[in-house]
Structure formats: structure tokens, C-alpha cells
Design a protein around this motif. Structure first.
Motif, PDB file in Angstrom:
ATOM      1  N   ASN A 113       0.723  -1.128   0.214  1.00  0.00           N
ATOM      2  CA  ASN A 113       0.062   0.280  -0.057  1.00  0.00           C
ATOM      3  C   ASN A 113       0.806   0.981   0.166  1.00  0.00           C
ATOM      4  O   ASN A 113       0.411   2.149   0.669  1.00  0.00           O
ATOM      5  N   GLY A 114       1.832   1.202  -1.019  1.00  0.00           N
ATOM      6  CA  GLY A 114       3.137   1.964  -0.590  1.00  0.00           C
ATOM      7  C   GLY A 114       3.807   2.661   0.371  1.00  0.00           C
ATOM      8  O   GLY A 114       4.685   3.628  -0.279  1.00  0.00           O
ATOM      9  N   LYS A 115       3.831   1.399   1.239  1.00  0.00           N
ATOM     10  CA  LYS A 115       4.410   2.103   2.453  1.00  0.00           C
ATOM     11  C   LYS A 115       5.924   0.916   2.442  1.00  0.00           C
ATOM     12  O   LYS A 115       5.551  -0.105   2.258  1.00  0.00           O
ATOM     13  N   ASN A 116       6.654   1.271   2.565  1.00  0.00           N
ATOM     14  CA  ASN A 116       7.808   0.570   3.273  1.00  0.00           C
ATOM     15  C   ASN A 116       7.958  -0.876   4.056  1.00  0.00           C
ATOM     16  O   ASN A 116       6.989  -0.533   5.150  1.00  0.00           O
ATOM     17  N   GLU A 117       8.522  -1.277   5.332  1.00  0.00           N
ATOM     18  CA  GLU A 117       8.255  -1.878   6.264  1.00  0.00           C
ATOM     19  C   GLU A 117       7.985  -1.569   7.413  1.00  0.00           C
ATOM     20  O   GLU A 117       7.226  -1.767   8.200  1.00  0.00           O
ATOM     21  N   LYS A 118       8.730   0.333   8.141  1.00  0.00           N
ATOM     22  CA  LYS A 118       8.478   0.516   8.891  1.00  0.00           C
ATOM     23  C   LYS A 118       7.202   1.121   8.610  1.00  0.00           C
ATOM     24  O   LYS A 118       6.750   1.242  10.134  1.00  0.00           O
ATOM     25  N   ASP A 119       6.875   1.718   7.852  1.00  0.00           N
ATOM     26  CA  ASP A 119       5.474   2.704   7.773  1.00  0.00           C
ATOM     27  C   ASP A 119       4.290   1.845   7.439  1.00  0.00           C
ATOM     28  O   ASP A 119       2.816   2.308   8.067  1.00  0.00           O
ATOM     29  N   ALA A 120       4.810   0.372   7.180  1.00  0.00           N
ATOM     30  CA  ALA A 120       3.344   0.103   6.886  1.00  0.00           C
ATOM     31  C   ALA A 120       3.377  -1.403   8.679  1.00  0.00           C
ATOM     32  O   ALA A 120       1.782  -1.720   8.420  1.00  0.00           O
ATOM     33  N   SER A 121       3.745  -0.973   9.775  1.00  0.00           N
ATOM     34  CA  SER A 121       4.183  -1.598  10.742  1.00  0.00           C
ATOM     35  C   SER A 121       3.849  -0.688  11.862  1.00  0.00           C
ATOM     36  O   SER A 121       3.467  -1.453  13.031  1.00  0.00           O
ATOM     37  N   ASN A 122       3.929   0.399  11.573  1.00  0.00           N
ATOM     38  CA  ASN A 122       4.334   1.877  12.976  1.00  0.00           C
ATOM     39  C   ASN A 122       3.417   2.614  12.567  1.00  0.00           C
ATOM     40  O   ASN A 122       3.996   3.727  11.907  1.00  0.00           O
ATOM     41  N   PRO A 123       2.073   3.308  12.918  1.00  0.00           N
ATOM     42  CA  PRO A 123       0.907   1.957  13.023  1.00  0.00           C
ATOM     43  C   PRO A 123       1.268   1.295  12.189  1.00  0.00           C
ATOM     44  O   PRO A 123       0.937   0.981  11.562  1.00  0.00           O
ATOM     45  N   PRO A 124       0.514  -0.309  12.778  1.00  0.00           N
ATOM     46  CA  PRO A 124      -0.311  -1.366  12.445  1.00  0.00           C
ATOM     47  C   PRO A 124      -1.141  -0.873  11.202  1.00  0.00           C
ATOM     48  O   PRO A 124      -2.196   0.076  11.420  1.00  0.00           O
ATOM     49  N   MET A 125      -0.950  -1.708  10.010  1.00  0.00           N
ATOM     50  CA  MET A 125      -1.816  -1.176   8.792  1.00  0.00           C
ATOM     51  C   MET A 125      -2.693  -1.764   8.754  1.00  0.00           C
ATOM     52  O   MET A 125      -3.994  -1.097   8.287  1.00  0.00           O
ATOM     53  N   TYR A 126      -3.291  -2.454   9.659  1.00  0.00           N
ATOM     54  CA  TYR A 126      -4.467  -3.847   9.774  1.00  0.00           C
ATOM     55  C   TYR A 126      -5.071  -3.970  10.894  1.00  0.00           C
ATOM     56  O   TYR A 126      -3.910  -4.424  11.734  1.00  0.00           O
TER      57      TYR A 126
END
Length: 558
Positions: free
Chosen positions: A201-214
Motif C-alpha cells: 500500500n505504498g509504504k515501506n516495512e517501517k511505515d506499514a507496521s508503525n502504526p499497524p496497517m490492519y
């Protein structure tokens, strides 16, 4: 952005036309309309730790989700604020009778910078998960893609309970080089190299988990719509400690088998259900590249309500090798008893009992032209002419633009030189045709066919022969629009060419696509009837040889 008076008037006229269309729709009890206005611009985003130029839609990356129901009218007014021509294609939407809206360079003139164009299309008799992206040049590598979710009409039963939520998962590889630089490198005979990283969804690993995506709640079930929107890499998708129940693939309901992980190749979409049945905590959705040395992974966070526990430190391992992937692909099955967009069961269409009228073997290969590498089908590397081939055909102005059937139904000898030209073949309307793709390369390819859903009946190593038909699944293979062709292997599909128009057959490996691995198939109705194909809309853009020509006579009314 300052708009000229003429351009503002054009916007006003477009708005007036949309209002009139809406009023007319109500009067005729048409399917509902959804109106969108997209402003496509460049913007700066930090995707891989370094600011870079990205293509945005309404300042968003990924772009807005098109959330609709089967048969809805989708009207999108696109304002091109880039410095390059622009087209959007609606990957997997069949555009029944309406290749005028397909958004490929062979069917439409591009939207020029600082102008606008309004698309109008329907997901006619379709449901499922699809996506859109820019189809010109290498713009696809710079963003501007988004999800298309097509839901079933209320009266059509769905073979699973309504999930608690519906999550988008647009996974892809990502390049930090500007898309214009990638195109320049390809034009110079160079490659585009390895991706800089992976995004969800256009985000790297750090940004996709902080905060959680789902975010989920214990005991509830969720739908994940996953599309591989990249340009180079296949992926394996999995979720820590959770089972994925496959339910839909590119517009078809599937048998609901459980999987620990799923391979997903470029251009493919699928849906799986996940029940939040684990101890409340944080977990990771994992996407790993496949079939590439030094595989890489990215993750997105999933958080249970009330969670205070971090995700498990160990990621589930990705499968390895081609054999695992091929065996999984063969395990996918069409749900014969489920209804899709129509009330009748999917399995009421017995594709395995239809006589094949023609077999087309398309060899995917590479060759040198003027010392530079090109890709193509059956020895012809496609080049888009200034006049889109569909418009040239419609206006009977093909002379000097393209010739039909430069390739035959079998690949030429290996020693044959590669030719650069518009690659257009013809298929007889409403015939049932077998198309075999042969990939002699050491790397995987994925092929998409616009305008249709096909049945991927078989795949295997080496070259295809008529004896290969004994391995076909003629009962319940999934009806879909994109299929992988493994290295030094073949894949066979069957389909009825019942959608009149001009349709792209292309590689989704965008480097190969850009360098000519694509063709168009012309399917014309001999009756020239509006029952089979719409007239070219008066609002269509014109370019090349058709500028200023009078409109051809209308197709005949039913």
C-alpha cells in the motif's frame, strides 16, 4: 495550478454533461453512477528513505479505491497535470463492447499534459478484485495505481459470510530511479536492474507496521484483497500464525481451500479470508520475492484490539523452488456451484466441452534490433504507432499505420530476425480458441489479456505439443485474466473471443512490455451491430491520422 478560461469552460461543460448523464440514467433506470474527479500530479514522497518523485492522484499514493457493485457506471474525469501524456488502464475490467475505454496506447489517444478526459465504463457482469495503473511509458513504476473492488449485487448470493472488514493489500516492488530515467535506460539498450525495495500500500516495512496497517478483533473474519502491482517480481504472501482461506481470484469464486502461503505473480489479484483466532497481539503480514537471488521481504502490521504484545520475532519461511509454485497453481479450483455476477452457477459454463476452432502458439522471446535488446511475440516486437491501432481500424485508415497478421500461429525458427512493428492479429468473432504461451527464458513471465476472462487449462515444462492436452484441467480451472508462464515452460489458455474490440495481450514484466512483448488482437463483428460493439464515443480523443476525419457510419441498431 491556474486554469485558462477555455479549460475552465471545458470543466464546466464536463460537469454539465455528467449532470445530464445522471438525469438520463434515472429516467431510464440504468445502473447506478459513481463520479470521480482525479487530479494527477507529481509529488515528493519518501518511500525508501530518500525523497523521490512519485505520481499522485488527488495527492494520494496509492490512488483512491474504486469501490462499486457489478454493472455500476464508473465516470472518472482525469486531469493530467504531468509533463507527459497519460492513460489509465483498468486491469481485469473486461470493458464489454467498449475497448474505447480500455486505456491502452493501442486503443486510445493519450491525455495530453494540462488537459482532461472523462472515462466512462462498467464492470459488466463482473465481481472481484482488480486494479488500475498508468499504461504509458514507464509511469507504472512511479505510482498512480489503486484498487478496484467490485461487489456482488444484493440479490446474488456470495459463498461466504460478509467479513467484518475488507482490507486492501497492494504489494509491489519499488524503484527509486525516476520513471523517465528507467525509460531512458531501456531506450539505450540497458536494463532497469533490481528493485530498490518492496512496498505494501505504498509504504515501506517501517511505515506499514508503525502504526499497524490492519486492525482486527478476536473471533472475527476479515477479507484481504491482494494484488501484485509491481513491475518485476513475483511474491509469496503469508501471515504469522494464521491460515488463509482462498475465496476469489480475478473475478471468480474459488474452492475455499486453506493455505499457509500463496504465490502471487505480477498483475494477479486474489482474496483470502483470515479469522482472528490467535492469542490477541500483533502479527505480521509478510511478502517475499520469489525466484530472485537474494530474496527480500517486507511486512505490514496486524493488530488485535487491545493488543500490547509485539509480533513474534520469527517470520514464517517462504517456500523455495519452481515445483512448489507450479503445484500450488494447479491446486486452484473454480467454485462450480457458486454464482459470480449472475444468478447462474459459474460451473454452468462447460468450457471443456467446446470444440477448439484454432490454436495460436505465442513464443515469448528476445532479439537484437540495431544492437539493442527487444522482446516480442513470434519474432515481432510491438511498437505503438502515433495513431492507435483501434482508431486506425475504425476509420479505415490502417494504410501506413499497421498491417494485420505479421505473425503466424506458430513461432518462427530461432534464427529468424526480430522485427519491430505494430503487432496486430485477427480473431474471428465468437470462436473458441486455444492460446499457448511458450517462455524459453530463464525467468518467469506473466501474461494479461484485456477484454476477457480465460481458462488457464494447463502448464508444464519444455515446449507444448498436442499431446500436452492430455494434462489439461477441462472441468474446474479458474476463469481469470492474468497467468504466469514459468521459465522454459508453457502455459495454455482457452477462451471465447466474444467481446468485439481491439484488445491487448501483454507481458506484465514491464521492462519486457516496454521493449515490445505485447500485441493486439482485433475482434470484429461481421454484422457491425450495436449489439456487439459500441460506436466510438463523440468525446473520444483523436490523434495521428484520424484527426479531422468524419465519423464513420454508426453500427446498426439491434
Amino acid at each position: 495550478m491556474v486554469w485558462s478560461a477555455g479549460r475552465m469552460a471545458m470543466r464546466g461543460a464536463s460537469a454539465a454533461l455528467l449532470v445530464l448523464a445522471l438525469v438520463a440514467a434515472v429516467a431510464r433506470a440504468e445502473d447506478p453512477y459513481h463520479f470521480f474527479e482525479w487530479k494527477v500530479t507529481y509529488g515528493t514522497r519518501t518511500i525508501m528513505g530518500t525523497p523521490q518523485k512519485v505520481i499522485l492522484i488527488n495527492d494520494l499514493f496509492p490512488g483512491p479505491t474504486i469501490n462499486c457493485t457489478s454493472n455500476n457506471n464508473i465516470v472518472i474525469n482525469v486531469f493530467n497535470m504531468l509533463d507527459q501524456p497519460l492513460l489509465f488502464t483498468w486491469h481485469g475490467i473486461q470493458q464489454r463492447k467498449n475497448s474505447w475505454q480500455d486505456g491502452m496506447p493501442g486503443t486510445m489517444c493519450p491525455i495530453q499534459p494540462n488537459t482532461n478526459f472523462t472515462y466512462h465504463w462498467q464492470p459488466k457482469d463482473q465481481i472481484g478484485s482488480f486494479f488500475y495503473y498508468p499504461s504509458t511509458g514507464m509511469q507504472r513504476a512511479a505510482g498512480a495505481y489503486g484498487l478496484i473492488s467490485v461487489h456482488s449485487r444484493d440479490l446474488i448470493p456470495v459463498p461466504f459470510d460478509t467479513p467484518a472488514d475488507d482490507f486492501p493489500v497492494l504489494v509491489g516492488d519499488w524503484y527509486t530511479k525516476d520513471h523517465a530515467v528507467l525509460a531512458k535506460n531501456l531506450d539505450a539498450g540497458k536494463g532497469i536492474g533490481r528493485p530498490s525495495g518492496l512496498v505494501i500500500n505504498g509504504k515501506n516495512e517501517k511505515d506499514a507496521s508503525n502504526p499497524p496497517m490492519y486492525n482486527v478483533e478476536a473471533g472475527k473474519t476479515y477479507r484481504f484483497r491482494v494484488c501484485n502491482v509491481g513491475i518485476k517480481a513475483s511474491f509469496n504472501i503469508r501471515i504469522q500464525n494464521h491460515i488463509m482461506k482462498l475465496v476469489e481470484m480475478e473475478g471468480s469464486h474459488t474452492m475455499q481451500n486453506d493455505y499457509d502461503s500463496l504465490d502471487l505473480h505480477i498483475g494477479q489479484c486474489l482474496s483470502f479470508l483470515v479469522t482472528a483466532d490467535q492469542k490477541p497481539g500483533d502479527y505480521l503480514l509478510v511478502a517475499s520475492t520469489r525466484f530472485i537471488k537474494e530474496a527480500s521481504s517486507t511486512t505490514a502490521g496486524i493488530r488485535y484490539k487491545g493488543s500490547s504484545a509485539p509480533p513474534p520475532a520469527k517470520l514464517p519461511e517462504s517456500p523455495s523452488g519452481w515445483a512448489w509454485s507450479i503445484n500450488q497453481a494447479r491446486s486452484f479450483r473454480w467454485n462450480l456451484t457458486a454464482s459470480a455476477a449472475r444468478p447462474n452457477p459459474q460451473g454452468s459454463y462447460h468450457y471443456g466441452q467446446i470444440n477448439i476452432t484454432r490454436t495460436i502458439k505465442l513464443g515469448m522471446g528476445r532479439g537484437k534490433v540495431d544492437g539493442k535488446e527487444r522482446f516480442g511475440f513470434n519474432g515481432v516486437s510491438h511498437v505503438d504507432p502515433e495513431t492507435p491501432v483501434k482508431l486506425a481500424e475504425y476509420f479505415n485508415a490502417t494504410d501506413g499505420v499497421f498491417q494485420y497478421d505479421l505473425i503466424g500461429d506458430v513461432p518462427p525458427a530461432k534464427s529468424a530476425p526480430t522485427k519491430m512493428a505494430p503487432n496486430v492479429i485477427r480473431a474471428e468473432f465468437r470462436t473458441f480458441i486455444e492460446v499457448v504461451f511458450e517462455n524459453p527464458e530463464k525467468s518467469i513471465d506473466t501474461i494479461h489479456i484485456d477484454g476477457y476472462a480465460f481458462f488457464a487449462v494447463g502448464m508444464g515444462p519444455g515446449k507444448w505439443t498436442p499431446a500436452s492436452r492430455s494434462t489439461y484441467n477441462l472441468l474446474d480451472t479458474v476463469s481469470r485474466h492474468t497467468i504466469q508462464v514459468y521459465p522454459r515452460s508453457w502455459t495454455a489458455v482457452m477462451m471465447t473471443f466474444d467481446n468485439a474490440g481491439m484488445w491487448s495481450i501483454r507481458s506484465n514484466i514491464w521492462e519486457r512490455n516496454y521493449l515490445g512483448e505485447q500485441l493486439y488482437v482485433s475482434v470484429t463483428s461481421p454484422e457491425r451491430s450495436l449489439r456487439d460493439e459500441y460506436n466510438m464515443p463523440e468525446t473520444s480523443l483523436r490523434c495521428g491520422k484520424v484527426v479531422g476525419l468524419p465519423m464513420p457510419p454508426s453500427y446498426l441498431s439491434v
